[in-house]
Motif scaffolding. Structure first.
Motif, PDB file in Angstrom:
ATOM      1  N   LEU A   1       0.819  -1.216   0.000  1.00  0.00           N
ATOM      2  CA  LEU A   1       0.000   0.000   0.000  1.00  0.00           C
ATOM      3  C   LEU A   1       0.855   1.269   0.000  1.00  0.00           C
ATOM      4  N   VAL A   2       1.881   1.292   0.833  1.00  0.00           N
ATOM      5  CA  VAL A   2       2.742   2.474   0.889  1.00  0.00           C
ATOM      6  C   VAL A   2       3.497   2.647  -0.421  1.00  0.00           C
ATOM      7  N   ASN A   3       3.958   1.565  -1.015  1.00  0.00           N
ATOM      8  CA  ASN A   3       4.656   1.668  -2.299  1.00  0.00           C
ATOM      9  C   ASN A   3       3.726   2.154  -3.412  1.00  0.00           C
ATOM     10  N   VAL A   4       2.500   1.646  -3.436  1.00  0.00           N
ATOM     11  CA  VAL A   4       1.535   2.103  -4.440  1.00  0.00           C
ATOM     12  C   VAL A   4       1.258   3.588  -4.244  1.00  0.00           C
ATOM     13  N   PHE A   5       1.055   4.011  -2.994  1.00  0.00           N
ATOM     14  CA  PHE A   5       0.814   5.423  -2.725  1.00  0.00           C
ATOM     15  C   PHE A   5       1.996   6.270  -3.187  1.00  0.00           C
TER      16      PHE A   5
ATOM     17  N   ILE B   1       4.044   9.786  -9.812  1.00  0.00           N
ATOM     18  CA  ILE B   1       3.524   9.968 -11.171  1.00  0.00           C
ATOM     19  C   ILE B   1       2.685  11.249 -11.253  1.00  0.00           C
ATOM     20  N   LEU B   2       1.810  11.443 -10.281  1.00  0.00           N
ATOM     21  CA  LEU B   2       0.969  12.644 -10.282  1.00  0.00           C
ATOM     22  C   LEU B   2       1.803  13.916 -10.102  1.00  0.00           C
ATOM     23  N   PHE B   3       2.829  13.838  -9.278  1.00  0.00           N
ATOM     24  CA  PHE B   3       3.703  14.994  -9.093  1.00  0.00           C
ATOM     25  C   PHE B   3       4.476  15.304 -10.379  1.00  0.00           C
ATOM     26  N   TYR B   4       4.991  14.256 -11.008  1.00  0.00           N
ATOM     27  CA  TYR B   4       5.753  14.439 -12.248  1.00  0.00           C
ATOM     28  C   TYR B   4       4.886  15.024 -13.361  1.00  0.00           C
ATOM     29  N   SER B   5       3.614  14.606 -13.387  1.00  0.00           N
ATOM     30  CA  SER B   5       2.705  15.126 -14.414  1.00  0.00           C
ATOM     31  C   SER B   5       2.049  16.448 -13.994  1.00  0.00           C
ATOM     32  N   LYS B   6       2.515  17.005 -12.871  1.00  0.00           N
ATOM     33  CA  LYS B   6       2.071  18.320 -12.378  1.00  0.00           C
ATOM     34  C   LYS B   6       0.592  18.347 -12.001  1.00  0.00           C
ATOM     35  N   LYS B   7       0.048  17.202 -11.592  1.00  0.00           N
ATOM     36  CA  LYS B   7      -1.352  17.121 -11.153  1.00  0.00           C
ATOM     37  C   LYS B   7      -1.490  17.434  -9.673  1.00  0.00           C
TER      38      LYS B   7
ATOM     39  N   PHE C   1       3.779  13.676  -2.489  1.00  0.00           N
ATOM     40  CA  PHE C   1       4.937  12.872  -2.883  1.00  0.00           C
ATOM     41  C   PHE C   1       5.942  12.777  -1.737  1.00  0.00           C
ATOM     42  N   LEU C   2       6.214  13.903  -1.100  1.00  0.00           N
ATOM     43  CA  LEU C   2       7.153  13.911   0.029  1.00  0.00           C
ATOM     44  C   LEU C   2       6.592  13.125   1.212  1.00  0.00           C
ATOM     45  N   LEU C   3       5.280  13.231   1.445  1.00  0.00           N
ATOM     46  CA  LEU C   3       4.648  12.465   2.522  1.00  0.00           C
ATOM     47  C   LEU C   3       4.790  10.968   2.263  1.00  0.00           C
ATOM     48  N   GLY C   4       4.517  10.543   1.031  1.00  0.00           N
ATOM     49  CA  GLY C   4       4.665   9.123   0.687  1.00  0.00           C
ATOM     50  C   GLY C   4       6.097   8.647   0.868  1.00  0.00           C
ATOM     51  N   SER C   5       7.043   9.453   0.463  1.00  0.00           N
ATOM     52  CA  SER C   5       8.454   9.088   0.626  1.00  0.00           C
ATOM     53  C   SER C   5       8.826   9.009   2.100  1.00  0.00           C
ATOM     54  N   PHE C   6       8.347   9.978   2.886  1.00  0.00           N
ATOM     55  CA  PHE C   6       8.640   9.979   4.321  1.00  0.00           C
ATOM     56  C   PHE C   6       8.033   8.751   5.009  1.00  0.00           C
ATOM     57  N   ILE C   7       6.788   8.418   4.677  1.00  0.00           N
ATOM     58  CA  ILE C   7       6.143   7.237   5.268  1.00  0.00           C
ATOM     59  C   ILE C   7       6.920   5.979   4.903  1.00  0.00           C
ATOM     60  N   TRP C   8       7.345   5.873   3.654  1.00  0.00           N
ATOM     61  CA  TRP C   8       8.099   4.706   3.213  1.00  0.00           C
ATOM     62  C   TRP C   8       9.410   4.579   3.980  1.00  0.00           C
ATOM     63  N   VAL C   9      10.136   5.670   4.125  1.00  0.00           N
ATOM     64  CA  VAL C   9      11.421   5.646   4.838  1.00  0.00           C
ATOM     65  C   VAL C   9      11.205   5.282   6.311  1.00  0.00           C
ATOM     66  N   MET C  10      10.204   5.856   6.930  1.00  0.00           N
ATOM     67  CA  MET C  10       9.929   5.552   8.344  1.00  0.00           C
ATOM     68  C   MET C  10       9.507   4.100   8.533  1.00  0.00           C
ATOM     69  N   MET C  11       8.681   3.597   7.626  1.00  0.00           N
ATOM     70  CA  MET C  11       8.239   2.202   7.721  1.00  0.00           C
ATOM     71  C   MET C  11       9.432   1.255   7.586  1.00  0.00           C
ATOM     72  N   MET C  12      10.297   1.505   6.613  1.00  0.00           N
ATOM     73  CA  MET C  12      11.461   0.634   6.430  1.00  0.00           C
ATOM     74  C   MET C  12      12.406   0.726   7.624  1.00  0.00           C
ATOM     75  N   ALA C  13      12.585   1.923   8.156  1.00  0.00           N
ATOM     76  CA  ALA C  13      13.448   2.080   9.333  1.00  0.00           C
ATOM     77  C   ALA C  13      12.879   1.328  10.521  1.00  0.00           C
ATOM     78  N   SER C  14      11.574   1.365  10.684  1.00  0.00           N
ATOM     79  CA  SER C  14      10.982   0.681  11.840  1.00  0.00           C
ATOM     80  C   SER C  14      11.097  -0.835  11.709  1.00  0.00           C
TER      81      SER C  14
END
Length: 159
Positions: A32-36, A42-48, A54-67
């Motif tokens: 789920l976190v990877n899909v998000f 993709i939405l950020f790159y396409s300027k939508k 995008f930063l929130l998704g990256s932060f959640i992913w990094v925190m989840m992996m660290a935990s």
């Protein structure tokens, strides 16, 4: 079959990582976190969208992996550090498993185990989803491991 062992901290931490990564709820969360994160990228790159999702998704992913990779395994190790410093002898018999050290022993019948799995350094024997015991492979020969796999397969009825 009998096996004497001690634990190596680095291998225990790695074994605990395998435990957490094998959990079905963790697998779902990672997907789920990877899909998000991918959709947000993709939405950020396409300027939508703006960069915050995008930063929130990256932060959640990094925190989840660290935990799952650092925080949880190290906290479990610290809670049970006395256990991981003991020397054990484990015996696999027809009627179950007996674990002993200088302070005493404990016997479990095969039906008390719910399942098991094998990681690179351990056999993980589960009593329930969150209660388990790790048997190190260090000092086991190939023939012993093969016999142990057969005994575990025969003794522990996986569903």
């Amino acid at each position: 079959m009998q096996h004497a062992f001690t634990y190596d901290k680095k291998k225990v931490i790695q074994g605990l990582r395998y435990h957490f990564v094998q959990r079905p709820e963790v697998k779902v969360l990672v997907v789920l976190v990877n899909v998000f994160a991918i959709v947000a990228a993709i939405l950020f790159y396409s300027k939508k969208i703006r960069p915050e999702p995008f930063l929130l998704g990256s932060f959640i992913w990094v925190m989840m992996m660290a935990s799952f990779w650092y925080i949880l395994p190290n906290s479990i190790y610290k809670k049970a550090i006395d256990t991981f410093k003991d020397q054990f002898t484990i015996a696999f018999k027809d009627n179950g498993v007996t674990l002993e050290n200088e302070r005493g022993y404990k016997h479990w019948n095969w039906n008390e185990f719910s399942h098991y799995f094998e990681s690179p350094h351990f056999f993980h024997l589960y009593f329930s989803a969150k209660s388990f015991f790790m048997v190190p492979k260090d000092g086991m020969g190939q023939e012993f491991r093969h016999e142990l796999r057969a005994a575990l397969k025969k003794g522990i009825n996986t569903k």
